[in-house]
Design a protein around this motif. Structure first.
Motif, PDB file in Angstrom:
ATOM      1  N   GLY A 127       0.781  -1.227   0.000  1.00  0.00           N
ATOM      2  CA  GLY A 127       0.000   0.000   0.000  1.00  0.00           C
ATOM      3  C   GLY A 127       0.813   1.279   0.000  1.00  0.00           C
ATOM      4  N   ALA A 128       2.124   1.164   0.216  1.00  0.00           N
ATOM      5  CA  ALA A 128       3.011   2.329   0.146  1.00  0.00           C
ATOM      6  C   ALA A 128       3.658   2.465  -1.228  1.00  0.00           C
ATOM      7  CB  ALA A 128       4.088   2.235   1.225  1.00  0.00           C
ATOM      8  N   GLY A 129       3.384   1.504  -2.113  1.00  0.00           N
ATOM      9  CA  GLY A 129       3.988   1.535  -3.439  1.00  0.00           C
ATOM     10  C   GLY A 129       5.312   0.812  -3.526  1.00  0.00           C
ATOM     11  N   THR A 130       5.683   0.078  -2.498  1.00  0.00           N
ATOM     12  CA  THR A 130       6.954  -0.652  -2.463  1.00  0.00           C
ATOM     13  C   THR A 130       6.794  -2.016  -3.121  1.00  0.00           C
ATOM     14  OG1 THR A 130       7.537   0.422  -0.381  1.00  0.00           O
ATOM     15  CG2 THR A 130       8.766  -1.566  -0.977  1.00  0.00           C
ATOM     16  N   VAL A 131       7.735  -2.365  -3.984  1.00  0.00           N
ATOM     17  CA  VAL A 131       7.732  -3.681  -4.631  1.00  0.00           C
ATOM     18  C   VAL A 131       8.346  -4.697  -3.669  1.00  0.00           C
ATOM     19  CG1 VAL A 131       8.569  -5.059  -6.572  1.00  0.00           C
ATOM     20  CG2 VAL A 131       7.895  -2.670  -6.928  1.00  0.00           C
ATOM     21  N   VAL A 132       7.623  -5.786  -3.434  1.00  0.00           N
ATOM     22  CA  VAL A 132       8.064  -6.831  -2.515  1.00  0.00           C
ATOM     23  C   VAL A 132       8.157  -8.146  -3.274  1.00  0.00           C
ATOM     24  CG1 VAL A 132       7.572  -8.060  -0.365  1.00  0.00           C
ATOM     25  CG2 VAL A 132       6.883  -5.664  -0.611  1.00  0.00           C
ATOM     26  N   LYS A 133       9.231  -8.891  -3.043  1.00  0.00           N
ATOM     27  CA  LYS A 133       9.411 -10.209  -3.645  1.00  0.00           C
ATOM     28  C   LYS A 133       9.601 -11.231  -2.532  1.00  0.00           C
ATOM     29  CE  LYS A 133      12.466 -12.959  -6.602  1.00  0.00           C
ATOM     30  NZ  LYS A 133      13.709 -12.987  -7.404  1.00  0.00           N
ATOM     31  N   ASN A 134       8.941 -12.382  -2.678  1.00  0.00           N
ATOM     32  CA  ASN A 134       9.091 -13.437  -1.681  1.00  0.00           C
ATOM     33  C   ASN A 134       8.954 -14.786  -2.359  1.00  0.00           C
ATOM     34  OD1 ASN A 134       7.480 -15.163   0.803  1.00  0.00           O
ATOM     35  ND2 ASN A 134       9.330 -14.058   1.330  1.00  0.00           N
ATOM     36  N   GLY A 135       9.714 -15.772  -1.873  1.00  0.00           N
ATOM     37  CA  GLY A 135       9.677 -17.106  -2.464  1.00  0.00           C
ATOM     38  C   GLY A 135      10.599 -17.197  -3.660  1.00  0.00           C
ATOM     39  N   GLY A 136      10.435 -18.278  -4.406  1.00  0.00           N
ATOM     40  CA  GLY A 136      11.306 -18.494  -5.556  1.00  0.00           C
ATOM     41  C   GLY A 136      10.648 -19.377  -6.583  1.00  0.00           C
ATOM     42  N   ARG A 137      11.433 -20.275  -7.164  1.00  0.00           N
ATOM     43  CA  ARG A 137      10.927 -21.145  -8.222  1.00  0.00           C
ATOM     44  C   ARG A 137      11.049 -22.615  -7.855  1.00  0.00           C
ATOM     45  NH1 ARG A 137      13.627 -17.762 -13.288  1.00  0.00           N
ATOM     46  NH2 ARG A 137      12.371 -15.881 -12.970  1.00  0.00           N
ATOM     47  N   VAL A 138      11.329 -22.893  -6.596  1.00  0.00           N
ATOM     48  CA  VAL A 138      11.388 -24.279  -6.113  1.00  0.00           C
ATOM     49  C   VAL A 138      10.617 -24.342  -4.804  1.00  0.00           C
ATOM     50  CG1 VAL A 138      13.590 -24.802  -7.207  1.00  0.00           C
ATOM     51  CG2 VAL A 138      13.562 -23.857  -4.901  1.00  0.00           C
ATOM     52  N   MET A 139      10.185 -25.552  -4.407  1.00  0.00           N
ATOM     53  CA  MET A 139       9.407 -25.699  -3.193  1.00  0.00           C
ATOM     54  C   MET A 139      10.242 -25.479  -1.929  1.00  0.00           C
ATOM     55  SD  MET A 139       6.325 -26.062  -4.005  1.00  0.00           S
ATOM     56  CE  MET A 139       5.641 -26.477  -2.396  1.00  0.00           C
ATOM     57  N   LYS A 140      11.544 -25.830  -1.980  1.00  0.00           N
ATOM     58  CA  LYS A 140      12.390 -25.720  -0.792  1.00  0.00           C
ATOM     59  C   LYS A 140      12.902 -24.288  -0.679  1.00  0.00           C
ATOM     60  CE  LYS A 140      16.276 -27.901   1.593  1.00  0.00           C
ATOM     61  NZ  LYS A 140      17.368 -28.883   1.514  1.00  0.00           N
ATOM     62  N   ASN A 141      12.091 -23.441  -0.063  1.00  0.00           N
ATOM     63  CA  ASN A 141      12.450 -22.051   0.090  1.00  0.00           C
ATOM     64  C   ASN A 141      11.965 -21.614   1.466  1.00  0.00           C
ATOM     65  OD1 ASN A 141      12.509 -19.167   0.014  1.00  0.00           O
ATOM     66  ND2 ASN A 141      12.661 -19.304  -2.211  1.00  0.00           N
ATOM     67  N   VAL A 142      12.858 -21.531   2.424  1.00  0.00           N
ATOM     68  CA  VAL A 142      12.441 -21.306   3.811  1.00  0.00           C
ATOM     69  C   VAL A 142      13.061 -20.029   4.394  1.00  0.00           C
ATOM     70  CG1 VAL A 142      12.060 -23.736   4.281  1.00  0.00           C
ATOM     71  CG2 VAL A 142      14.338 -22.789   4.619  1.00  0.00           C
ATOM     72  N   THR A 143      13.567 -19.150   3.538  1.00  0.00           N
ATOM     73  CA  THR A 143      14.224 -17.941   4.018  1.00  0.00           C
ATOM     74  C   THR A 143      13.187 -16.873   4.350  1.00  0.00           C
ATOM     75  OG1 THR A 143      16.142 -18.421   2.643  1.00  0.00           O
ATOM     76  CG2 THR A 143      15.917 -16.181   3.460  1.00  0.00           C
ATOM     77  N   GLY A 144      13.217 -16.350   5.566  1.00  0.00           N
ATOM     78  CA  GLY A 144      12.368 -15.231   5.923  1.00  0.00           C
ATOM     79  C   GLY A 144      10.915 -15.618   6.127  1.00  0.00           C
ATOM     80  N   TYR A 145      10.042 -14.589   6.130  1.00  0.00           N
ATOM     81  CA  TYR A 145       8.614 -14.809   6.340  1.00  0.00           C
ATOM     82  C   TYR A 145       7.967 -15.355   5.077  1.00  0.00           C
ATOM     83  CZ  TYR A 145       9.337 -12.006  10.503  1.00  0.00           C
ATOM     84  OH  TYR A 145       9.792 -11.530  11.707  1.00  0.00           O
ATOM     85  N   ASP A 146       6.945 -16.187   5.246  1.00  0.00           N
ATOM     86  CA  ASP A 146       6.275 -16.795   4.107  1.00  0.00           C
ATOM     87  C   ASP A 146       5.167 -15.867   3.616  1.00  0.00           C
ATOM     88  OD1 ASP A 146       5.293 -18.431   2.188  1.00  0.00           O
ATOM     89  OD2 ASP A 146       4.982 -20.174   3.465  1.00  0.00           O
ATOM     90  N   LEU A 147       5.555 -14.817   2.904  1.00  0.00           N
ATOM     91  CA  LEU A 147       4.588 -13.869   2.381  1.00  0.00           C
ATOM     92  C   LEU A 147       3.786 -14.475   1.245  1.00  0.00           C
ATOM     93  CD1 LEU A 147       6.661 -10.558   2.390  1.00  0.00           C
ATOM     94  CD2 LEU A 147       5.244 -11.538   4.192  1.00  0.00           C
ATOM     95  N   VAL A 148       4.301 -15.541   0.627  1.00  0.00           N
ATOM     96  CA  VAL A 148       3.555 -16.218  -0.437  1.00  0.00           C
ATOM     97  C   VAL A 148       2.224 -16.715   0.113  1.00  0.00           C
ATOM     98  CG1 VAL A 148       3.559 -18.137  -2.074  1.00  0.00           C
ATOM     99  CG2 VAL A 148       5.677 -16.886  -1.617  1.00  0.00           C
ATOM    100  N   LYS A 149       2.260 -17.412   1.242  1.00  0.00           N
ATOM    101  CA  LYS A 149       1.031 -17.925   1.845  1.00  0.00           C
ATOM    102  C   LYS A 149       0.156 -16.788   2.363  1.00  0.00           C
ATOM    103  CE  LYS A 149       2.033 -22.368   1.407  1.00  0.00           C
ATOM    104  NZ  LYS A 149       3.285 -22.253   0.648  1.00  0.00           N
ATOM    105  N   LEU A 150       0.780 -15.711   2.837  1.00  0.00           N
ATOM    106  CA  LEU A 150       0.014 -14.576   3.327  1.00  0.00           C
ATOM    107  C   LEU A 150      -0.781 -13.920   2.206  1.00  0.00           C
ATOM    108  CD1 LEU A 150      -0.613 -12.676   5.733  1.00  0.00           C
ATOM    109  CD2 LEU A 150       1.337 -11.287   4.974  1.00  0.00           C
TER     110      LEU A 150
END
Length: 365
Positions: A127-150
């Motif tokens: 909502g502030a206009g900031t581009v956010v990226k989370n996750g990757g292209r494989v299932m084994k991705n456990v770095t940081g918060y799981d914004l994908v599920k959010l």
């Protein structure tokens, strides 16, 4: 507004002077007041690796385009996206960003999981206009918060998706459905629970008009074996429906097409499967006419009735699940009232990702 790329999307949100009503393909309507922000311009397949079962595409990419691309490689989206336009009175075309934002998931969820379980990564603008990226292209991705599920199922209230990465699935060689008509709802639901407790990898379990439907997919020999074992272990007047006829049955369940020509209220209930009949029983006791269709072995209940019965539905459901009204106007809120702790958590997330409160006001948060 219809941004053509992520940079334009970011600028549109950053400079917005008031609320924004985020819309994908328009199949589920527009949330709340404000200027319409369409994501259809953020389209196109960015990466498709059939051998790796991986797909990356812009959020505005049409679902039909994705399905056609996958079909060319005998692959599919495992989560079987529902098409609810006929029951909601909508038009438009479904986009993958809208699918992800709604966590739209069909009958195969009992086997393959929901849309969110196939999402590998996302890009979105908050909502502030900031581009956010989370996750990757494989299932084994456990770095940081799981914004994908959010973001899955967040309905655009926390951010606007610009790109989605997905795991796809090979199409099975064969599909068949066991159909037992005339059982009655209670008996059919008991059959579904029994079937899902057996080790036969069922990919669909629904109750429609007193009939039990059980779907099996895979290699042809495996499908035949599992059908035989299910019939042997669960006595019922089974019919075997195969191929396109089976697909048509599950398309009707997926899209709840039995309710397509009805008016009034449409409710989507998540329930404990063992108590799948509690709400219909309460409506019958109150003399309220209704129609019901159960999916996910009884865990998902679609309910069609006249408007004005939301309080009865929620009272019967109390402590057993939650109900969302998708169609119809009445005093009962569309979303299930949440406990104070959940409300506080939602408010905290909204403040973090959309501090100005401009994205889809009146939505889930």
């Amino acid at each position: 507004m219809r941004p053509a790329d992520e940079a334009e999307l970011s600028e549109a949100i950053r400079t917005a002077a008031g609320p924004l009503s985020v819309r994908g393909g328009g199949t589920r309507g527009v949330f709340g007041p404000g200027a319409v922000l369409e994501t259809g311009g953020l389209s196109g397949v960015r990466l498709y690796e059939p051998e790796a079962l991986t797909l990356v595409c812009g959020a505005g990419t049409r679902l039909a385009e994705i399905e056609a691309l996958l079909a060319g490689e005998r692959q599919r989206l495992a989560f079987e996206v529902p098409d609810l336009r006929s029951v909601l009175g909508r038009e438009g075309v479904s986009t993958i960003g809208g699918v992800a934002a709604a966590n739209a998931s069909g009958p195969r969820r009992v086997q393959a999981g929901a849309c969110r379980d196939a999402m590998l990564g996302v890009r979105f603008v908050d909502g502030a206009g900031t581009v956010v990226k989370n996750g990757g292209r494989v299932m084994k991705n456990v770095t940081g918060y799981d914004l994908v599920k959010l973001m899955a199922g967040s309905a655009g209230v926390l951010g606007v998706l610009s790109e989605v990465s997905l795991k796809v699935q090979a199409r099975p060689e064969a599909e068949a459905t066991l159909l037992a008509e005339g059982l009655g709802d209670a008996a059919a639901l008991a059959v579904l629970r029994r079937a899902l407790g057996l080790p036969y990898d069922i990919s669909g379990a629904a109750c429609r008009a007193g009939a039990a439907l059980i779907r099996v997919e895979g290699m042809a020999g495996s499908v035949r074996y599992r059908l035989g074992e299910l019939q042997r272990m669960i006595p019922a007047p089974w019919q075997v429906v195969e191929g396109e006829a089976s697909t048509a049955l599950w398309r009707a369940v997926r899209d709840i097409s039995d309710f397509a020509d009805e008016t009034g209220a449409l409710w989507r209930l998540s329930v404990v499967p063992g108590e799948a009949e509690v709400v219909p029983a309460a409506l019958r006791a109150a003399g309220i006419a209704h129609r019901a269709l159960w999916d996910w072995g009884g865990g998902l209940l679609w309910l069609s009735c006249a408007e004005g019965h939301g309080a009865t539905i929620r009272a019967a459901l109390a402590g057993r699940g939650h109900a969302t009204r998708l169609r119809g106007a009445e005093t009962a809120p569309a979303y299930e009232p949440q406990a104070p702790e959940v409300v506080a958590l939602q408010a905290g997330l909204k403040a973090r990702f959309d501090p100005r409160g401009i994205l889809n006001p009146g939505g889930l948060c």
